[in-house]
Design an enzyme around this catalytic site. Structure first.
Site, PDB file in Angstrom:
ATOM      1  N   ASP A  59       0.853  -1.187   0.000  1.00 19.45           N
ATOM      2  CA  ASP A  59       0.000   0.000   0.000  1.00 19.45           C
ATOM      3  C   ASP A  59       0.891   1.240   0.000  1.00 19.45           C
ATOM      4  O   ASP A  59       2.117   1.152   0.136  1.00 19.45           O
ATOM      5  CB  ASP A  59      -0.893  -0.035   1.239  1.00 19.45           C
ATOM      6  CG  ASP A  59      -2.112   0.860   1.137  1.00 19.45           C
ATOM      7  OD1 ASP A  59      -2.278   1.543   0.099  1.00 19.45           O
ATOM      8  OD2 ASP A  59      -2.904   0.877   2.091  1.00 19.45           O
ATOM      9  N   GLU A  94       2.564   5.069  -4.046  1.00 24.95           N
ATOM     10  CA  GLU A  94       2.511   5.987  -5.192  1.00 24.95           C
ATOM     11  C   GLU A  94       3.858   6.706  -5.470  1.00 24.95           C
ATOM     12  O   GLU A  94       4.066   7.051  -6.648  1.00 24.95           O
ATOM     13  CB  GLU A  94       1.405   7.022  -4.966  1.00 24.95           C
ATOM     14  CG  GLU A  94       0.012   6.441  -5.008  1.00 24.95           C
ATOM     15  CD  GLU A  94      -0.349   5.655  -3.742  1.00 24.95           C
ATOM     16  OE1 GLU A  94      -1.198   4.749  -3.831  1.00 24.95           O
ATOM     17  OE2 GLU A  94       0.228   5.949  -2.687  1.00 24.95           O
ATOM     18  N   ASP A 109      -9.123   3.908  -1.912  1.00 25.89           N
ATOM     19  CA  ASP A 109      -9.922   4.253  -0.733  1.00 25.89           C
ATOM     20  C   ASP A 109     -11.284   4.820  -1.129  1.00 25.89           C
ATOM     21  O   ASP A 109     -11.526   6.028  -1.066  1.00 25.89           O
ATOM     22  CB  ASP A 109      -9.146   5.256   0.128  1.00 25.89           C
ATOM     23  CG  ASP A 109      -7.850   4.664   0.663  1.00 25.89           C
ATOM     24  OD1 ASP A 109      -7.750   3.423   0.710  1.00 25.89           O
ATOM     25  OD2 ASP A 109      -6.945   5.427   1.015  1.00 25.89           O
TER      26      ASP A 109
END
Length: 881
Positions: free
Chosen positions: A474, A477, A553
């Site tokens: 997770d 990015e 999300d």
């Protein structure tokens, strides 16, 4: 102090979620503004110098000269492959080394093609390869791909080719946003080019955006949208804003029209924008990236499936995942401790709910230090995993890329000692903030760093891990809570082992490189024998080689449920089939109706996981009342019932990257009414699904494409093609089987996929108007790489001339190393026009044996009971009419 810091960090991204001013618009992004202000001009900016044309066996190169004498000359390099044209534009004399996508990210399998010069004049050049023609115009430079003399895509039709080179005063171009300054040491270095998709009014792809499947125009009369932005960002609780960048980026687009589909892959990892504009002659697009080179692959099609296969030749096919990963996953931020994990696992047992994997979020670690466990909450992690494994289930733990800067933490100490972190603009280790507090970020661009990361998954490194533990990457990015736009400054420095590059050059690769290294680690920990499972939030072209992704999300509302379908269809179109959306929505507290409908939708999406934010109410499937628990159970069982179909489709994707969740136009490419339809979809070529995405719904409109009959997935009743009102009470998700298909199922309810391994099969044979049908079934051990060397069973089923035949699949023969004693225990024939007097079977040359059959009183389906047909053997079932 630590508790206050944690609370601050928890609140920080929540604030970012609702404040779009934290994220740049095109107007606030200098390179975007410059490129968007370019306009088509009658006087060309770049011309091809024909005297510089150079021909080799599969390549042609030439110089592009600029009208402005002060603009540097460029090199055009074209390479011809089977079904693919690649062309690159680079500087003839470079002032800086520009970043190019590393070849080791993708499993490229392009095959060189020879070309033939068809015509050469003073104005241009025509070259043929395969079934296609490339036409080059000299003044101005232009490139058109044609088939059957029909232009399909034209590059530089509007003369927007732009290639910014390093200016003399490069260091004077710093830019600021949100209190952060980007030093921009090389000055403006963007690249851009326009493409017109001739005749195509529909274009698709370039995820990730919360928008429709068919991309809407961003420019044109009365349209004031920003271009679609491709820049991986941590957007907490994202809004349904079409052009806003989200977690992943795939710069791949398909253009479709009746009779033809083409693909375009813009191989650039820097921040990229794409403008889309409708035109009388098709669709105009404008692509521009902040740095790098122009590196374009044009896929010639002509069909959607051909483009999917051609794209897989460029970026690699989907890796065949382990079977368990196609089941249901139960996740929450966070299951509190080992007792909580056991209670959830027991809850699924007590309520007879199937699931395969339970997940642990960041709180399972020791102070957010990855590859560790919280000593008090998870004191015996290996025993905890063994208890889960005793019921044939798996576990996933989260391992993010940010590393806590704490002396004594072995990962940080080793990374510091070996100098493995990303550097800031001054050449020192970059420090940011994320969940653990002060963190640094491993430089996954460097193969040495990826090897280091992979080594941490060894059982003697990741203490407490077992072979039943898998991984969730997770925040990759990468997310930096105190960084510009919640990510890493663009002037940070990476090193690929040979050359230094800025973060701006490689930003969109960070997530895929971490996922690649994680998958490598999982494979290496078993000596190369077992398949990995890695979920990543950030992604890029080629991510399909390494695992799954999800849409990030999302919110517990009907809008996000509705948008999950076009978002996942777009990812499938862009070559990333293993994707899903968090069931129930990550943020907020869904009511029972929304939860039930989301489970129903998730059961027909490739990646199927329930997940929830730490501040939401508990929402395990049995917490919404007995009646709703039963409805969720039905949805979960639908998933497991069709698991043989899902696994067969994933194997097909591993062969040629065929999408699994498909838009209807993929299967009916000549029906214009389907080109924008994105609220229903196909699972493979056989099942059509229409999720219910609004409250209080008891019926819904379904469009069944023409050509063949359809059959209701629940009742097996025949349904004619066309528009229908389908009944959809809360317990029902409308889905239909296409006439002409054979679908394998396993109908015995089990608690997980492993417990189904020896179960018999049901074959649902849905006949078309010609009384024919075809399908296939793929099986292997579900976990190892032995399938690559032929250890599988791959059967082809065909019904024609009143016979149902099982034979080895013609594409590839099994080695015989994998064997199964599974049988077909039931055959359901839908749409048989004449009732047989007798049905008999010949198995492996033995027989015939008469079979027992009956006609279903409600649906009229013919059901063969207990034929005991072995999956591994050839057999023929004959219908004596």
């Amino acid at each position: 102090m630590a508790r206050r810091l944690y609370t601050l960090l928890l609140l920080l991204p929540l604030a970012l979620a609702v404040d779009r001013s934290k994220f740049k618009t095109c107007e606030q992004n200098p390179f975007c503004k410059r490129n968007r202000e370019l306009t088509p001009v009658p006087e060309f900016l770049h011309a091809l110098d024909p005297s510089t044309l150079d021909f080799s066996s599969s390549r042609i190169s030439a110089t592009l000269v600029a009208k402005d004498a002060g603009t540097a000359a460029l090199i055009l390099d074209m390479t011809f492959y089977e079904g693919v044209l690649r062309f690159r534009v680079t500087e003839k004399q470079t002032k800086q080394v520009r970043f190019e996508i590393p070849g080791d990210i993708m499993r490229t399998s392009l095959v060189d093609a020879k070309y033939k010069v068809l015509a050469r004049t003073d104005d241009g050049l025509r070259v043929g390869f395969g079934d296609s023609v490339v036409s080059l115009s000299y003044q101005p430079f232009g490139l058109t791909l044609l088939q059957s003399d029909k232009p399909l895509v034209t590059a530089n039709a509007r003369t927007l080719l732009s290639f910014e080179t390093k200016p003399e005063n490069a260091g004077e171009h710093s830019q600021s946003f949100g209190g952060h300054t980007d030093s921009t040491p090389h000055g403006p270095s963007s690249v851009g080019l326009d493409f017109t998709f001739n005749g195509a009014q529909h274009v698709y792809g370039i995820p990730e955006h919360a928008t429709s499947m068919a991309l809407q125009p961003t420019r044109g009369d009365g349209i004031t949208l920003d271009p679609y932005r491709l820049f991986n960002l941590d957007v907490f609780e994202y809004e349904l804003v079409p052009e806003m960048a989200l977690y992943g980026s795939i710069p791949f687009m398909q253009a479709h029209q009746v009779g033809h589909t083409v693909g375009l892959y813009w191989a650039n990892a820097a921040e990229t924008y794409v403008d889309v504009q409708a035109a009388a002659d098709g669709t105009q697009t404008h692509w521009f990236s902040e740095s790098g080179i122009i590196d374009v692959y044009l896929m010639t099609g002509p069909s959607p499936s051909a483009v999917a296969h051609q794209y897989s030749r460029i970026t690699g096919p989907t890796e065949l995942p382990p079977l368990f990963s196609l089941g249901y996953h139960q996740c929450r931020w966070n299951y509190k401790d080992e007792d909580d994990v056991a209670a959830v696992d027991n809850g699924f047992e007590e309520h007879n709910l199937p699931y395969d994997v339970i997940w642990l979020d960041i709180e399972h670690t020791d102070s957010k230090k990855y590859f560790t466990w919280h000593n008090e909450l998870f004191p015996t992690p290996d025993k905890m995993q063994d208890k889960i494994a005793a019921r044939k289930r798996k576990m996933v733990t989260i391992i993010d890329p940010h590393i806590k800067r704490e002396t004594g933490y072995f990962v940080h100490d080793e990374a510091t000692r070996q100098d493995l972190y990303v550097k800031n603009k001054d050449g020192n280790t970059y420090e940011g903030h994320c969940w653990p507090g002060s963190v640094s970020y491993l430089d996954f661009l460097n193969p040495k760093v990826r090897d280091f990361w992979a080594s941490k998954f060894a059982f003697d490194q990741y203490k407490g891990s077992t072979g039943n533990l898998f991984t969730w990457n997770d925040m990759n990015e990468p997310s930096v809570f105190n960084g510009p736009e919640t990510t890493m400054p663009k002037d940070c420095k990476h090193h690929d082992g040979k050359q230094e590059f800025e973060h701006r050059d490689v930003h969109n690769l960070y997530g895929i490189l971490q996922q690649k290294a994680t998958a490598q680690g999982q494979v290496e920990r078993t000596g190369g024998t077992e398949r990995p499972f890695v979920l990543s939030r950030a992604y890029f072209a080629g991510t399909q080689n390494y695992g799954a992704i999800w849409t990030g999300d999302n919110k517990a509302d009907w809008g996000h449920l509705a948008h999950s379908t076009p978002m996942l269809l777009t990812q499938s179109i862009a070559g990333l089939p293993f994707s899903g959306a968090d069931v129930g929505g990550f943020f907020g507290n869904p009511d029972a109706e929304l939860v039930v409908r989301w489970y129903q939708a998730g059961a027909f999406q490739p990646f199927f996981r329930g997940h929830a934010h730490i501040e939401t109410k508990r929402r395990e499937p049995w917490l919404f009342g007995e009646e709703n628990t039963a409805l969720i159970q039905s949805a979960l069982r639908l998933r497991y019932q069709y698991l043989p179909l899902w696994y067969t489709l994933f194997h097909q994707a591993a062969v040629d990257n065929s999408p699994i969740m498909r838009p209807l136009w993929y299967e009916w490419p000549d029906v214009p009414d389907l080109f924008s339809l994105d609220d229903q979809f196909m699972v493979g070529a056989a099942l059509l699904v229409k999720p219910i995405v609004s409250p209080g719904t008891t019926s819904t409109q379904v469009l069944l494409p023409p050509g063949q009959p359809w059959y209701d997935g629940h009742s097996h009743l025949p349904v004619a093609p066309g528009k229908h009102t389908a009944s959809a009470p809360l317990g029902v998700i409308p889905f239909f089987q296409r006439g002409g298909t054979v679908v394998p199922r396993r109908d015995r309810p089990r608690r997980n996929s492993a417990l189904m391994a020896k179960d018999p099969f049901t074959l649902v044979v849905a006949l078309d108007d010609n009384q024919e049908a075809a399908g296939e079934l793929y099986m292997d051990d579900g976990h190892s790489f032995d399938w690559r060397s032929g250890a599988f069973v791959w059967r082809s089923f065909r019904f024609e001339n009143s016979e149902l035949v099982s034979a080895p699949h013609p594409k590839k023969q099994s080695s015989g190393a994998f064997a199964t004693e599974c049988v077909v225990e039931r055959v359901v024939i839908l749409g048989l026009k004449s009732s047989p007097k007798k049905i008999s079977a010949v198995v492996d040359g033995q027989g015939p044996i008469d079979l027992e059959f009956r006609k279903h009183p409600a649906s009229g389906a013919l059901v063969i009971r207990k034929p005991e047909l072995p999956i591994s053997s050839p057999w023929t079932v004959s219908f004596h009419l």
